[in-house]
Each structure stands twice: as C-alpha cells, then as structure tokens.
Design a protein around this motif. Structure first.
Motif, PDB file in Angstrom:
ATOM      1  N   GLN B 287       0.821  -1.203   0.000  1.00 22.17           N
ATOM      2  CA  GLN B 287       0.000   0.000   0.000  1.00 22.17           C
ATOM      3  C   GLN B 287       0.852   1.249   0.000  1.00 22.17           C
ATOM      4  OE1 GLN B 287      -3.194   0.258   2.689  1.00 22.17           O
ATOM      5  NE2 GLN B 287      -4.108  -1.667   2.079  1.00 22.17           N
ATOM      6  N   SER B 288       1.893   1.267   0.853  1.00 23.27           N
ATOM      7  CA  SER B 288       2.688   2.490   0.916  1.00 23.27           C
ATOM      8  C   SER B 288       3.493   2.664  -0.364  1.00 23.27           C
ATOM      9  CB  SER B 288       3.601   2.468   2.145  1.00 23.27           C
ATOM     10  OG  SER B 288       4.635   1.546   1.947  1.00 23.27           O
ATOM     11  N   HIS B 289       3.885   1.546  -0.962  1.00 23.36           N
ATOM     12  CA  HIS B 289       4.613   1.601  -2.230  1.00 23.36           C
ATOM     13  C   HIS B 289       3.748   2.259  -3.312  1.00 23.36           C
ATOM     14  CE1 HIS B 289       7.917   0.244  -4.689  1.00 23.36           C
ATOM     15  NE2 HIS B 289       7.076  -0.245  -5.578  1.00 23.36           N
ATOM     16  N   MET B 290       2.520   1.758  -3.451  1.00 26.08           N
ATOM     17  CA  MET B 290       1.591   2.316  -4.424  1.00 26.08           C
ATOM     18  C   MET B 290       1.305   3.768  -4.119  1.00 26.08           C
ATOM     19  SD  MET B 290       0.394   0.300  -6.763  1.00 26.08           S
ATOM     20  CE  MET B 290      -1.262   0.735  -7.175  1.00 26.08           C
ATOM     21  N   HIS B 291       1.115   4.034  -2.832  1.00 23.81           N
ATOM     22  CA  HIS B 291       0.817   5.385  -2.381  1.00 23.81           C
ATOM     23  C   HIS B 291       1.889   6.352  -2.870  1.00 23.81           C
ATOM     24  CE1 HIS B 291       1.005   8.584   0.735  1.00 23.81           C
ATOM     25  NE2 HIS B 291      -0.294   8.581   0.537  1.00 23.81           N
ATOM     26  N   ASP B 292       3.167   5.943  -2.695  1.00 23.20           N
ATOM     27  CA  ASP B 292       4.257   6.842  -3.077  1.00 23.20           C
ATOM     28  C   ASP B 292       4.267   7.086  -4.584  1.00 23.20           C
ATOM     29  OD1 ASP B 292       4.846   6.832  -0.471  1.00 23.20           O
ATOM     30  OD2 ASP B 292       6.584   5.507  -0.620  1.00 23.20           O
ATOM     31  N   ILE B 293       4.057   6.015  -5.358  1.00 24.41           N
ATOM     32  CA  ILE B 293       4.070   6.173  -6.821  1.00 24.41           C
ATOM     33  C   ILE B 293       3.007   7.180  -7.233  1.00 24.41           C
ATOM     34  CG2 ILE B 293       3.653   5.036  -9.027  1.00 24.41           C
ATOM     35  CD1 ILE B 293       4.518   2.450  -7.802  1.00 24.41           C
ATOM     36  N   ILE B 294       1.793   6.981  -6.720  1.00 24.76           N
ATOM     37  CA  ILE B 294       0.690   7.818  -7.180  1.00 24.76           C
ATOM     38  C   ILE B 294       0.857   9.256  -6.679  1.00 24.76           C
ATOM     39  CG2 ILE B 294      -1.816   8.013  -7.303  1.00 24.76           C
ATOM     40  CD1 ILE B 294      -0.931   5.570  -8.659  1.00 24.76           C
ATOM     41  N   VAL B 295       1.398   9.414  -5.459  1.00 20.99           N
ATOM     42  CA  VAL B 295       1.573  10.776  -4.946  1.00 20.99           C
ATOM     43  C   VAL B 295       2.529  11.546  -5.841  1.00 20.99           C
ATOM     44  CG1 VAL B 295       2.610  12.118  -3.093  1.00 20.99           C
ATOM     45  CG2 VAL B 295       0.992  10.322  -2.550  1.00 20.99           C
ATOM     46  N   VAL B 296       3.654  10.931  -6.175  1.00 17.89           N
ATOM     47  CA  VAL B 296       4.632  11.616  -7.028  1.00 17.89           C
ATOM     48  C   VAL B 296       3.983  12.001  -8.356  1.00 17.89           C
ATOM     49  CG1 VAL B 296       6.771  11.329  -8.309  1.00 17.89           C
ATOM     50  CG2 VAL B 296       6.614  10.521  -5.962  1.00 17.89           C
ATOM     51  N   CYS B 297       3.275  11.036  -8.959  1.00 15.78           N
ATOM     52  CA  CYS B 297       2.639  11.313 -10.249  1.00 15.78           C
ATOM     53  C   CYS B 297       1.597  12.414 -10.112  1.00 15.78           C
ATOM     54  CB  CYS B 297       1.972  10.053 -10.799  1.00 15.78           C
ATOM     55  SG  CYS B 297       3.153   8.882 -11.413  1.00 15.78           S
ATOM     56  N   ALA B 298       0.811  12.358  -9.038  1.00 18.25           N
ATOM     57  CA  ALA B 298      -0.265  13.338  -8.874  1.00 18.25           C
ATOM     58  C   ALA B 298       0.314  14.742  -8.767  1.00 18.25           C
ATOM     59  CB  ALA B 298      -1.096  13.007  -7.636  1.00 18.25           C
ATOM     60  N   VAL B 299       1.357  14.907  -7.931  1.00 12.87           N
ATOM     61  CA  VAL B 299       1.912  16.246  -7.734  1.00 12.87           C
ATOM     62  C   VAL B 299       2.508  16.766  -9.033  1.00 12.87           C
ATOM     63  CG1 VAL B 299       3.714  17.534  -6.552  1.00 12.87           C
ATOM     64  CG2 VAL B 299       2.318  15.905  -5.284  1.00 12.87           C
ATOM     65  N   ILE B 330      -7.695  13.973  -9.961  1.00 13.54           N
ATOM     66  CA  ILE B 330      -8.374  12.686  -9.799  1.00 13.54           C
ATOM     67  C   ILE B 330      -7.440  11.694  -9.103  1.00 13.54           C
ATOM     68  CG2 ILE B 330      -9.560  10.836 -11.008  1.00 13.54           C
ATOM     69  CD1 ILE B 330     -10.197  12.858 -13.214  1.00 13.54           C
ATOM     70  N   LEU B 331      -6.141  11.774  -9.422  1.00 10.38           N
ATOM     71  CA  LEU B 331      -5.182  10.896  -8.747  1.00 10.38           C
ATOM     72  C   LEU B 331      -5.161  11.178  -7.248  1.00 10.38           C
ATOM     73  CD1 LEU B 331      -2.181  10.780 -11.245  1.00 10.38           C
ATOM     74  CD2 LEU B 331      -3.699   8.920 -10.624  1.00 10.38           C
ATOM     75  N   VAL B 332      -5.290  12.468  -6.889  1.00  7.71           N
ATOM     76  CA  VAL B 332      -5.368  12.807  -5.461  1.00  7.71           C
ATOM     77  C   VAL B 332      -6.550  12.081  -4.825  1.00  7.71           C
ATOM     78  CG1 VAL B 332      -5.817  14.669  -3.818  1.00  7.71           C
ATOM     79  CG2 VAL B 332      -4.243  15.033  -5.704  1.00  7.71           C
ATOM     80  N   GLY B 333      -7.677  12.083  -5.533  1.00  9.90           N
ATOM     81  CA  GLY B 333      -8.858  11.395  -5.022  1.00  9.90           C
ATOM     82  C   GLY B 333      -8.613   9.908  -4.862  1.00  9.90           C
ATOM     83  N   MET B 334      -7.842   9.329  -5.797  1.00 10.61           N
ATOM     84  CA  MET B 334      -7.571   7.899  -5.700  1.00 10.61           C
ATOM     85  C   MET B 334      -6.715   7.586  -4.477  1.00 10.61           C
ATOM     86  SD  MET B 334      -6.984   6.687  -9.599  1.00 10.61           S
ATOM     87  CE  MET B 334      -6.315   5.107  -9.152  1.00 10.61           C
ATOM     88  N   ILE B 335      -5.755   8.465  -4.199  1.00 15.52           N
ATOM     89  CA  ILE B 335      -4.924   8.248  -3.018  1.00 15.52           C
ATOM     90  C   ILE B 335      -5.781   8.311  -1.766  1.00 15.52           C
ATOM     91  CG2 ILE B 335      -3.047   9.217  -1.653  1.00 15.52           C
ATOM     92  CD1 ILE B 335      -2.065  10.412  -4.400  1.00 15.52           C
ATOM     93  N   ALA B 336      -6.727   9.263  -1.765  1.00 21.71           N
ATOM     94  CA  ALA B 336      -7.510   9.494  -0.565  1.00 21.71           C
ATOM     95  C   ALA B 336      -8.583   8.431  -0.358  1.00 21.71           C
ATOM     96  CB  ALA B 336      -8.160  10.874  -0.635  1.00 21.71           C
TER      97      ALA B 336
END
Lengths: 180, 502
Positions: B287-299, B330-336
C-alpha cells in the motif's frame, strides 16, 4: 544435459537482432522480410515450450499468410523508397535512448536473478496435456469454454480494425472530400 | 476439476440474469453492425440513416444500462467480466459521451466535408471498448477492450486525412499508444507468471495470502501495468503525447477523448488499483509503495499541467494541458479513497463532472472552429459575447466549472474530492491541489475576459450557423453542469452505490 536453453538463447537472440533490423532497415521490403525471420524465431520458442500448435499457427498465419500479404502490398504500392527523410536524430536523444534501454535491461536481469523463480506447475503440465488428448484438443476446449470472451472480443477488435483501415485508406487524397 | 478434459456446462450457457446484464453490450454491437450495413448500402443515401441509427444505438444502450444500474452483481464468462452497478454507471457515461459526440459532430463533419459513415461506427466501437474495459475483471479482457477502444480512437484522431496536424497526431498517438499497450501486456505476462492468474480477483487473493511480501517479479509486473495505465490517463511523466493529439484530432473527437477515454482509463485503473495495490487486507508495504508512486505522479501532473497551460494561446491545447491537470486532481482522489468515509465516490463523481463540462466545452469549440479546425486561438474568441451571446454564456459556464467556481459541477466535485483527501490526512497534497486550482483560474478566466471585455477582431470570419444537434448538446451540458453543481447529492449517491458494488 538439456539442450533447450541453448536453442532458447539462439532463437531469442536472433529474434531480437532481426527486430532491431526491422526498425533500422531503410527499405520496407527488407524490413518486412526481417519481420518474417522474427516470426520464425518466435515459432521456434513456442515449439521449445511444447506449444506445437501455436508454433505451427505462428508459421502458417503470421509468417505465411499475413507477411506475404504485407510484402505484396508493399511491392504493389511501390513503396520501396522511403517516403520521407527522417534526418539524423539528436545525438543526446540517441545516447539517452540507449542508456534507458540498458538501465531497463539491468533492472530486469536483477529482478529475475534476485527473485527465486519457484513457479509451481500450473494445471496444464506436459504430461496432463498428453493425457487429455494433446495440445490442439486442449487449446480448442479452453478457447471455446473458459476463454470464450477474449476469443469473441478479438473478432470484434478485428472488425473495428477493418473499419478503421477502410476509413483511412478508402478516400482519395487530393480529391475534394465529399459525402460518402 | 480437470479443465483439460471436461467442459463445465455453466460456461456454455447464459442464465437469464447474465443475458440481461449483457444486453447493453449486445445491443451496442448489434447497432454498430446495422449501421455498418447501412453505410455500405448503395440504394440509399447513407448519411442520415447511419447517423440516426448510431445515435439511437448509443442512447437506447444508455437507457438499458441505466435500467440495470440497480441490479445485483452478475459474474459473466468464467469471472472474466462482471455486471455490477459500477460497470453500468460507467456504461451510461460512455454511451452518453458517444451519443453527444456524434450529435456534436454531424454539422461539423458536413462543414469539414468528412461526412463518412465510418466515423460513427468507430465512435460506437470505441464506446463498446470502453464499456468492456469498465466491466472486465481479467487482464487479458482488459487488454483486448483497451485495444478496441484505442484502435478506433487512433483512426478517429487521424480522420482529417488531408491535414498534416491530424496525421501527425494520429501517428504519434498510435506509436506511443502501441508502446504503452506493449508495456501493459508485458506487465500482465509477468503478473501471470508471479500469481498464476490474469484474473484481478485471483491476483488480489494471491497478494492477500503473501504475508512475507511479494516477489520482485510481481512488483515489476505491477509497475509495468501501472505505467500502461498512467500513459492512458496521461499522467506526468507519460503525458507527452496528449497536447499534440488533442490539438490535431478533429474537435469533437478531442471532446470524446477527454470524456469517454479518460473516464474509461480511470474506471479500469480504479478497479485494478483497488485490488492489486490499495484494497483491504493487502500488506502495508504494498500500500505504501503504491501510495508513493501515485503521490509523485499526482503532484507532478498537477503542477506541470497547470504551469504549461498558463502559456497556451490555442484553446484546444490549453484544454489539453488543463485535462492533464485534472488527471492530477483525480489521482489525489484515488490516493484518498482508502482513508476517507466517501471512499472512491468523489473520484467517480469528479469523472462525471469533468466529462460533462468538457463535452460541453468541446461542443462549443466544434461549433466555433473555422475550416480545418483553425480559429481556435484566444484572439478568435475576442468579443464572442456580442457575436454569439448564448455560446459565450455556455462556454463561460463550462470554464467556470473547470476552474471550480460555485455553483457549477466543477466546484461540487472538487470540494468533495479535496474534502476526502483532508479526511485521509493528505494535507500536503490538498494544499498543492488547491494552489494549483487557484493558478488554473487565471487561464480559464483569461478566455472569459477575451469573450466579454474585448472587441471582436477586425475582419473576423463569419461564424457557422449553429446546428440544432450541437445546440442541444451544449444546452443539455449547461443544465447538467449547473444541476450537479447545485444538487450534487443525487449524483454522489449514485457514484457511491457504483463504488460500493466493486
């Protein structure tokens, strides 16, 4: 000693080499023939995996029918000369592309060496397939039962591809575009 | 058990529930084939019949999907496909987007002398691919559906064959898209090797059973699948194709891409994402791995999309970069999604709101575009309020909605999205999103300033007459934008129901 790794590296190496040639060759006919070789190498790899039906189909359909059509079309269209001059790409771009490929390759080599490939045999071992009546029978059974959805969808995909090809190729360039 | 010698009887028949669930797909495919036959019939002038059959196919399919929205989940074809509220919710979105695209295109195609039946066929094929994507549970089916959608859209992008930009866009999109598909397929192969299955549910079960972490092969496969999807949703750093493609494609198709294509890619991504990396019962490491990938992409996506959009003067290109920026939100929403009480419902609501306002905006652009899609620069919009007051008003509604200003759909969707991110304790992300959103107001309002406060250009080309179809599309989108903006509860409840059925 099992000989198949030698053949695998032979087929795989040649497949990669000829794939690169497909891209690098200037003449479309030469590219097409390199692609034929690639398909034959794939067929060899499938045969090594005991997937004899796929290997045969690969040769008959891809290397045979499809590529012959390709070559015919290229020759009939007289497209043997490159239609545009690509020019020389930027040096930094080329270095970057090669470096990226090497890094990716390294990553994959590392990944597959680090991870113990203890893949348990699936439901369909070679012995089981023989017991069930051979490759062709098993594939046909699976294709029309468990994998019926992807099988049918592929036909829809091909239909869409045909419509798309017609949409692009039917119209005459230069002629005033009117209602169909 | 032995699948190699016996065939399970249930694979060869369809129960009535299954047939019911499949009816929208069969209907759309049947309508497409009928339209195909009509378009090659020499006895009639096919222009109008093909158009009407195609639009009716999409509209009736939409109504059928709407009727199936409340139905229980039905597994189809050996669990390779599922008919649930989530799938039907998105089917409605895709078919509505296809129907509106065709309505907005009719006059446009006449003007551009591109009135060919294949255009409508390809839109329908693309819609069918999207529907299958949103309901597929198997990576093989997802891949085929994705190809069905992409292949049709490649051709649609290059439909203006005599135009160099259109050709270039189609070629770029085709080559990069094919590369992304190959990456996705390779990832699928690796996942199959690591988990013995291509079924998303089985992969999820496999990951849940791995207490000691997953193998590197699995990680690599998952990475490649994610990269494939990040390409399709055009998240930075896989966004390079998007501005050129959006600019070169015929304007209604650009609208179709921002609404249908984006919603389809996200719908599938969310479905896979929840099961392979973010769902319940998965190891925290993944989960944290995925979280980091998506956060970087989202920002990156939000910052770069908004920053580059600031400098654009062509409206299509500006909306392309704004589309990238919205991908970031939308990626932010996916993280949340996992940590908030609304779950992934705000993501779905945002996709709908975004689809509505973009459909409208591109319908306006398609009306205003001069021959060969010229005349979509900022200065061509000067004084639009005096030349076409209603179109200027509609365009302002859509732009205000994209900027997220109440009482429009964009505001409601953004508010819910950012609120769910706050609940998930992603404060840093929310701050960045809100700042980016504030930046975006500048370039949206700049168009408004041109439309309302500048005089029309000297010698501006006379505008085309507005067709009834296109006007209906624009008007209905304005109504929907305001409706979702003022009363979002109904749509949110539907979105929630859709997400709950996952």
């Amino acid at each position: 000693m099992d000989i198949s790794p030698v053949f695998f590296y032979l087929f795989a190496g040649l497949a990669i080499a000829f794939s690169v040639l497909v891209v690098l060759k200037k003449s479309p006919v030469a590219s097409a023939f390199c692609l034929v070789v690639v398909f034959f190498m794939f067929a060899g790899i499938y045969a090594l995996l005991d997937a004899h039906l796929i290997a045969a189909v690969q040769v008959l359909v891809y290397a045979g029918a499809i590529m012959v059509l390709f070559v015919f079309v290229i020759m009939l269209l007289n497209a043997d000369s490159p239609s545009f001059d690509l020019g020389r790409s930027h040096l930094g771009l080329r270095v970057g592309a090669v470096a990226a490929c090497v890094v990716l390759l390294g990553l994959f080599v590392y990944a597959f060496r680090a991870s113990p490939l203890q893949v348990p045999p699936g439901a369909l071992t070679a012995a089981q397939i023989d017991a069930a009546g051979g490759n062709t029978r098993v594939i046909s059974r699976l294709m029309f039962s468990e994998y019926i959805l992807p099988f049918e969808l592929t036909s829809v995909l091909l239909l869409a591809g045909i419509v798309g090809a017609v949409a692009i190729a039917k119209r005459k360039l230069g002629a005033p575009e009117g209602t169909a | 058990m032995d699948a190699s010698t016996t065939i399970r009887a249930d694979l060869l028949t369809l129960t009535s529930e299954q047939a019911m669930m499949l009816s929208p797909y069969l209907w759309v495919f049947g309508g497409t084939v009928l339209a195909m036959i009509l378009s090659v019939t020499r006895a009639i002038q096919p222009r109008l019949p093909v158009f009407i059959v195609s639009v009716l196919t999409a509209l009736v399919g939409m109504v059928v999907s709407l009727g199936l929205f409340a139905a229980d989940r039905v597994m189809l074809f050996n669990n390779m496909m599922v008919g649930d509220s989530y799938a039907n919710f998105f089917n409605v979105v895709f078919l509505a987007s296809a129907a509106l695209t065709m309505l907005a295109s009719f006059e446009y195609l006449d003007q551009e002398r591109l009135q060919y039946g294949e255009y409508y066929l390809l839109v329908l094929f693309a819609a069918l691919g999207m529907m299958l994507m949103a309901s597929a549970l198997d990576l093989i089916v997802i891949f085929i559906a994705l190809e069905l959608m992409s292949l049709s859209v490649y051709v649609l992008v290059g439909f203006r064959r005599a135009d160099r930009r259109s050709n270039e866009a189609a070629m770029k999109y085709f080559i990069l898209g094919a590369a992304a598909s190959a990456i996705l397929l390779y990832g699928t192969a690796l996942l199959y090797g690591a988990t013995q299955s291509t079924n998303i549910r089985d992969i999820q079960a496999f990951v849940q059973s791995q207490s000691g972490g997953v193998s590197i092969m699995f990680t690599l496969g998952a990475w490649l699948v994610i990269v494939g999807f990040l390409f399709k949703i055009a998240s930075v750093p896989f966004h390079m194709w998007m501005p050129d493609v959006y600019e070169g494609a015929p304007t209604p198709i650009t609208g179709f891409m921002t609404t249908g294509l984006k919603a389809a890619a996200f719908a599938t991504f969310v479905r896979i994402f929840i099961s392979t990396g973010y769902g319940d019962g998965l190891p925290a490491a993944i989960q944290s791995h995925m979280h980091d990938i998506i956060v970087v992409c989202a920002v990156l996506t939000m910052v770069i999309g908004n920053a580059v959009a600031l400098t654009q003067t062509n409206l299509k290109r500006m909306l392309a970069y704004s589309s990238i920026a919205h991908t970031g939100y939308i990626l932010v929403g996916m993280i949340a999604g996992q940590g908030s009480e609304q779950g992934y419902a705000p993501v779905v609501l945002y996709l709908v709101a975004y689809a509505v306002m973009n459909m409208g905006a591109f319908a306006v652009l398609a009306i205003l575009a001069a021959r060969a899609d010229q005349g979509l620069n900022l200065r061509d919009f000067s004084g639009l309020s005096s030349r076409q007051p209603w179109l200027a008003f509609a365009m302002s509604v859509f732009l205000l909605s994209m900027a997220g200003i109440p009482p429009t759909a964009g505001f409601a969707a953004k508010y819910l999205l950012f609120y769910s991110a706050v609940q998930a304790h992603e404060i840093g992300l929310v701050v960045i999103s809100v700042l980016c959103s504030a930046i975006s107001v500048y370039y949206y309002l700049r168009v408004l300033v041109h439309m309302y406060m500048h005089e029309p250009e000297e010698g501006a080309a006379p505008l085309r007459p507005v067709s009834v179809w296109a006007a209906a599309v624009v008007a209905s989108m304005v109504v929907l934008t305001v409706q979702i903006g003022t009363l979002p509860a109904g749509m949110l409840a539907a979105a929630k129901r859709a997400v709950m059925s996952l």
